[in-house]
Design a protein around this motif. Structure first.
Motif, PDB file in Angstrom:
ATOM      1  N   SER A  36       3.578   9.540   5.506  1.00 10.77           N
ATOM      2  CA  SER A  36       4.276   9.795   6.776  1.00 10.77           C
ATOM      3  C   SER A  36       5.027   8.560   7.228  1.00 10.77           C
ATOM      4  CB  SER A  36       3.268  10.213   7.850  1.00 10.77           C
ATOM      5  OG  SER A  36       2.656  11.439   7.520  1.00 10.77           O
ATOM      6  N   SER A  37       4.422   7.388   7.012  1.00  7.58           N
ATOM      7  CA  SER A  37       5.074   6.125   7.363  1.00  7.58           C
ATOM      8  C   SER A  37       6.352   5.930   6.556  1.00  7.58           C
ATOM      9  CB  SER A  37       4.113   4.964   7.119  1.00  7.58           C
ATOM     10  OG  SER A  37       4.733   3.730   7.357  1.00  7.58           O
ATOM     11  N   ILE A  38       6.325   6.302   5.291  1.00  2.43           N
ATOM     12  CA  ILE A  38       7.515   6.200   4.442  1.00  2.43           C
ATOM     13  C   ILE A  38       8.608   7.141   4.942  1.00  2.43           C
ATOM     14  CG2 ILE A  38       8.413   6.634   2.122  1.00  2.43           C
ATOM     15  CD1 ILE A  38       5.637   5.797   1.047  1.00  2.43           C
ATOM     16  N   GLN A  39       8.226   8.349   5.309  1.00  3.58           N
ATOM     17  CA  GLN A  39       9.212   9.311   5.822  1.00  3.58           C
ATOM     18  C   GLN A  39       9.904   8.785   7.078  1.00  3.58           C
ATOM     19  OE1 GLN A  39       7.931  13.541   5.957  1.00  3.58           O
ATOM     20  NE2 GLN A  39       6.110  12.843   4.870  1.00  3.58           N
ATOM     21  N   LYS A  40       9.132   8.163   7.956  1.00  6.73           N
ATOM     22  CA  LYS A  40       9.700   7.647   9.211  1.00  6.73           C
ATOM     23  C   LYS A  40      10.746   6.568   8.974  1.00  6.73           C
ATOM     24  CE  LYS A  40       5.600   8.671  12.001  1.00  6.73           C
ATOM     25  NZ  LYS A  40       4.458   8.102  12.721  1.00  6.73           N
ATOM     26  N   LYS A  41      10.607   5.818   7.901  1.00  3.61           N
ATOM     27  CA  LYS A  41      11.591   4.764   7.601  1.00  3.61           C
ATOM     28  C   LYS A  41      12.982   5.356   7.422  1.00  3.61           C
ATOM     29  CE  LYS A  41       8.195   1.895   5.139  1.00  3.61           C
ATOM     30  NZ  LYS A  41       8.187   0.712   6.020  1.00  3.61           N
ATOM     31  N   PHE A  42      13.022   6.569   6.853  1.00  2.00           N
ATOM     32  CA  PHE A  42      14.310   7.188   6.575  1.00  2.00           C
ATOM     33  C   PHE A  42      14.745   8.110   7.721  1.00  2.00           C
ATOM     34  CE2 PHE A  42      12.287   6.228   2.493  1.00  2.00           C
ATOM     35  CZ  PHE A  42      13.236   5.382   1.966  1.00  2.00           C
ATOM     36  N   THR A  43      13.803   8.587   8.491  1.00  2.11           N
ATOM     37  CA  THR A  43      14.149   9.407   9.652  1.00  2.11           C
ATOM     38  C   THR A  43      14.856   8.550  10.701  1.00  2.11           C
ATOM     39  OG1 THR A  43      12.205  10.778   9.282  1.00  2.11           O
ATOM     40  CG2 THR A  43      13.222  10.906  11.459  1.00  2.11           C
ATOM     41  N   THR A  49       1.253   9.153  -6.363  1.00  4.44           N
ATOM     42  CA  THR A  49       1.598  10.563  -6.105  1.00  4.44           C
ATOM     43  C   THR A  49       2.928  10.977  -6.735  1.00  4.44           C
ATOM     44  OG1 THR A  49       2.579   9.909  -3.984  1.00  4.44           O
ATOM     45  CG2 THR A  49       0.272  10.614  -3.961  1.00  4.44           C
ATOM     46  N   GLY A  50       3.516  10.096  -7.508  1.00  7.54           N
ATOM     47  CA  GLY A  50       4.761  10.449  -8.198  1.00  7.54           C
ATOM     48  C   GLY A  50       5.965  10.554  -7.283  1.00  7.54           C
ATOM     49  N   ALA A  51       5.901   9.889  -6.122  1.00  5.73           N
ATOM     50  CA  ALA A  51       6.984  10.008  -5.145  1.00  5.73           C
ATOM     51  C   ALA A  51       8.042   8.912  -5.284  1.00  5.73           C
ATOM     52  CB  ALA A  51       6.407   9.977  -3.723  1.00  5.73           C
ATOM     53  N   VAL A  52       7.863   7.956  -6.194  1.00  8.92           N
ATOM     54  CA  VAL A  52       8.787   6.817  -6.302  1.00  8.92           C
ATOM     55  C   VAL A  52      10.220   7.243  -6.629  1.00  8.92           C
ATOM     56  CG1 VAL A  52       9.323   4.719  -7.620  1.00  8.92           C
ATOM     57  CG2 VAL A  52       6.992   5.131  -6.811  1.00  8.92           C
ATOM     58  N   PRO A  53      10.476   8.127  -7.598  1.00  6.85           N
ATOM     59  CA  PRO A  53      11.871   8.528  -7.871  1.00  6.85           C
ATOM     60  C   PRO A  53      12.551   9.132  -6.646  1.00  6.85           C
ATOM     61  CG  PRO A  53      10.440   9.240  -9.653  1.00  6.85           C
ATOM     62  CD  PRO A  53       9.542   8.757  -8.564  1.00  6.85           C
ATOM     63  N   LEU A  54      11.814   9.919  -5.887  1.00  8.54           N
ATOM     64  CA  LEU A  54      12.358  10.528  -4.674  1.00  8.54           C
ATOM     65  C   LEU A  54      12.698   9.469  -3.630  1.00  8.54           C
ATOM     66  CD1 LEU A  54      12.967  13.274  -3.371  1.00  8.54           C
ATOM     67  CD2 LEU A  54      10.592  13.369  -2.600  1.00  8.54           C
ATOM     68  N   ILE A  55      11.843   8.464  -3.525  1.00 11.23           N
ATOM     69  CA  ILE A  55      12.071   7.386  -2.553  1.00 11.23           C
ATOM     70  C   ILE A  55      13.258   6.523  -2.980  1.00 11.23           C
ATOM     71  CG2 ILE A  55      11.053   5.281  -1.573  1.00 11.23           C
ATOM     72  CD1 ILE A  55       8.322   6.762  -1.743  1.00 11.23           C
ATOM     73  N   ARG A  56      13.412   6.282  -4.264  1.00 10.60           N
ATOM     74  CA  ARG A  56      14.574   5.529  -4.753  1.00 10.60           C
ATOM     75  C   ARG A  56      15.874   6.238  -4.347  1.00 10.60           C
ATOM     76  NH1 ARG A  56      13.600   1.570  -8.562  1.00 10.60           N
ATOM     77  NH2 ARG A  56      11.572   1.630  -9.615  1.00 10.60           N
ATOM     78  N   ARG A  57      15.902   7.540  -4.507  1.00 10.90           N
ATOM     79  CA  ARG A  57      17.101   8.310  -4.143  1.00 10.90           C
ATOM     80  C   ARG A  57      17.343   8.242  -2.627  1.00 10.90           C
ATOM     81  NH1 ARG A  57      16.488  14.202  -6.334  1.00 10.90           N
ATOM     82  NH2 ARG A  57      18.599  14.350  -5.429  1.00 10.90           N
ATOM     83  N   LEU A  58      16.261   8.270  -1.862  1.00  8.05           N
ATOM     84  CA  LEU A  58      16.399   8.158  -0.408  1.00  8.05           C
ATOM     85  C   LEU A  58      16.966   6.795  -0.011  1.00  8.05           C
ATOM     86  CD1 LEU A  58      13.169   9.915   0.898  1.00  8.05           C
ATOM     87  CD2 LEU A  58      15.479  10.333   1.762  1.00  8.05           C
ATOM     88  N   ASN A  96       0.816  -1.218   0.000  1.00  9.19           N
ATOM     89  CA  ASN A  96       0.000   0.000   0.000  1.00  9.19           C
ATOM     90  C   ASN A  96       0.850   1.269   0.000  1.00  9.19           C
ATOM     91  OD1 ASN A  96      -2.206  -1.642  -0.022  1.00  9.19           O
ATOM     92  ND2 ASN A  96      -3.100  -0.884   1.875  1.00  9.19           N
ATOM     93  N   GLU A  97       1.964   1.225   0.712  1.00  2.33           N
ATOM     94  CA  GLU A  97       2.877   2.375   0.688  1.00  2.33           C
ATOM     95  C   GLU A  97       3.384   2.612  -0.725  1.00  2.33           C
ATOM     96  OE1 GLU A  97       4.765   2.127   5.222  1.00  2.33           O
ATOM     97  OE2 GLU A  97       5.754   1.119   3.530  1.00  2.33           O
ATOM     98  N   PHE A  98       3.717   1.523  -1.424  1.00  2.00           N
ATOM     99  CA  PHE A  98       4.186   1.668  -2.799  1.00  2.00           C
ATOM    100  C   PHE A  98       3.084   2.208  -3.700  1.00  2.00           C
ATOM    101  CE2 PHE A  98       4.385  -0.061  -7.117  1.00  2.00           C
ATOM    102  CZ  PHE A  98       5.544   0.559  -7.556  1.00  2.00           C
ATOM    103  N   LEU A  99       1.847   1.714  -3.547  1.00  2.84           N
ATOM    104  CA  LEU A  99       0.739   2.177  -4.385  1.00  2.84           C
ATOM    105  C   LEU A  99       0.510   3.683  -4.218  1.00  2.84           C
ATOM    106  CD1 LEU A  99      -1.839  -0.740  -3.946  1.00  2.84           C
ATOM    107  CD2 LEU A  99      -0.504  -0.184  -6.000  1.00  2.84           C
ATOM    108  N   VAL A 100       0.582   4.164  -2.976  1.00  2.20           N
ATOM    109  CA  VAL A 100       0.404   5.592  -2.711  1.00  2.20           C
ATOM    110  C   VAL A 100       1.586   6.383  -3.272  1.00  2.20           C
ATOM    111  CG1 VAL A 100       0.279   7.351  -0.896  1.00  2.20           C
ATOM    112  CG2 VAL A 100      -1.089   5.269  -0.710  1.00  2.20           C
ATOM    113  N   ALA A 101       2.794   5.870  -3.053  1.00  2.00           N
ATOM    114  CA  ALA A 101       3.986   6.553  -3.577  1.00  2.00           C
ATOM    115  C   ALA A 101       3.952   6.615  -5.098  1.00  2.00           C
ATOM    116  CB  ALA A 101       5.242   5.838  -3.104  1.00  2.00           C
TER     117      ALA A 101
END
Length: 325
Positions: free
Chosen positions: A315-322, A85-94, A77-82
């Protein structure tokens, strides 16, 4: 001669009164209706042409299954939302940057997380704007329903008063008019006028108003197009994924809303009613307006729940990297 005069006078007075009561306010009210209903002030910029945020891919299941970098970091579900919303490239870089342990990489990680936070805020504001538009349209529809209800109530009161007056004249005629023929003429005239007003009173519940809108946010939910005609692509992606429906994962949010409408509010509705509600509007009765209000309120509630879910996943995705700092 006197009998004819009495008949003429009573007929003229009673019939004129009935016509006055049934029509004196119609033209004025219709003009006010038209002025209010033609003013579609609820339309926002969140339309199908909105492309500031776009899904990364529409083949999300295949991408998630093959991309071990993502499926080991994000839940489905996190991936589906990412993805939506076009957030996948940003998450790959993270993900890539989090494997480095230099001062530069930590600074880069902070900048990337800030970008993700800004994207989350922007997405929330877009869904908030959509909710506000639906709420506004429900309020606009309620104004029409209340106005039509008030118009019908006022007309009913006028017709009721007229009926009472006609009945009173009929009852009092024998006491006031001594001439038998004049009495009979007045009684007959009063009865006719009372019957006329009674029929008008029975018909008064069929008042309608011309109610239209520039775009109809209910239509895509009902028609279920592959590509939305009323919503941005990323919102339609979120609305049509069963996994993101917290209530029933067998149906998407869009499918679940449509099922409820078909089973309850629109159960047994004919094609004329469906075309009225889901196309560009038309001649609405008060009942039809109230149905539209209910559908809009349900849609708004679903969009608000989706907004909360999307914010929670991002927010859950952000916490993984925080937590990696």
């Amino acid at each position: 001669m006197k009998t004819n005069c009495a008949l003429l006078l009573s007929t003229t007075v009673l019939i004129s009164l009935s016509q006055l009561l049934s029509s004196c306010t119609i033209s004025k009210q219709s003009a006010r209706f038209k002025l209010i209903m033609n003013d579609d002030y609820c339309v926002s910029n969140i339309t199908s042409n909105f492309n500031e945020i776009m899904p990364q891919t529409y083949n999300a299941d295949s991408v998630y299954a093959k991309d071990t970098l993502l499926n080991k970091t994000l839940s489905r579900n996190e991936f589906l939302v990412a993805n939506a919303t076009g957030a996948v490239p940003l998450i790959r870089r993270l993900i890539a940057n989090s494997k480095k342990d230099s001062a530069v990489s930590k600074l880069t990680n902070l900048e990337l997380r800030q970008q993700l936070q800004e994207k989350t805020i922007r997405i929330k504001s877009i869904l908030d704007e959509l909710s506000a538009e639906i709420n506004c349209e429900a309020g606009r529809t309620k104004r029409a329903a209340d106005f039509l209800g008030g118009f019908s109530a006022k007309r009913n009161n006028q017709l009721t008063i007229g009926t009472i007056f006609a009945g009173s004249v009929t009852t009092a005629a024998p006491l006031v008019i001594k001439n038998t023929k004049a009495q009979n003429a007045t009684v007959v005239t009063g009865a006719i006028a009372a019957a006329y007003l009674g029929v008008k009173l029975l018909q008064s519940g069929h008042s309608k108003v011309q109610f239209t809108y520039e775009r109809n946010l209910l239509s895509d939910i009902w028609v279920s197009p592959k590509q939305a005609t009323q919503y941005p692509a990323f919102i339609w992606f979120l609305l049509t994924r069963p996994e993101l429906n917290m209530g029933d994962n067998r149906l998407s949010i869009q499918q679940n809303i449509k099922k409820r409408w078909a089973n309850i509010e629109l159960n047994g509705a004919d094609n004329n009613t469906l075309n009225l509600i889901f196309k560009n509007g038309g001649s609405y009765s008060q009942d039809d307006l109230n149905t539209r209000i209910i559908l809009l309120n349900q849609l708004e509630a679903s969009v608000r729940l989706l907004n909360s879910a999307v914010e929670s996943y991002l927010s859950s995705i952000q916490k993984k990297f925080t937590s990696q700092d």
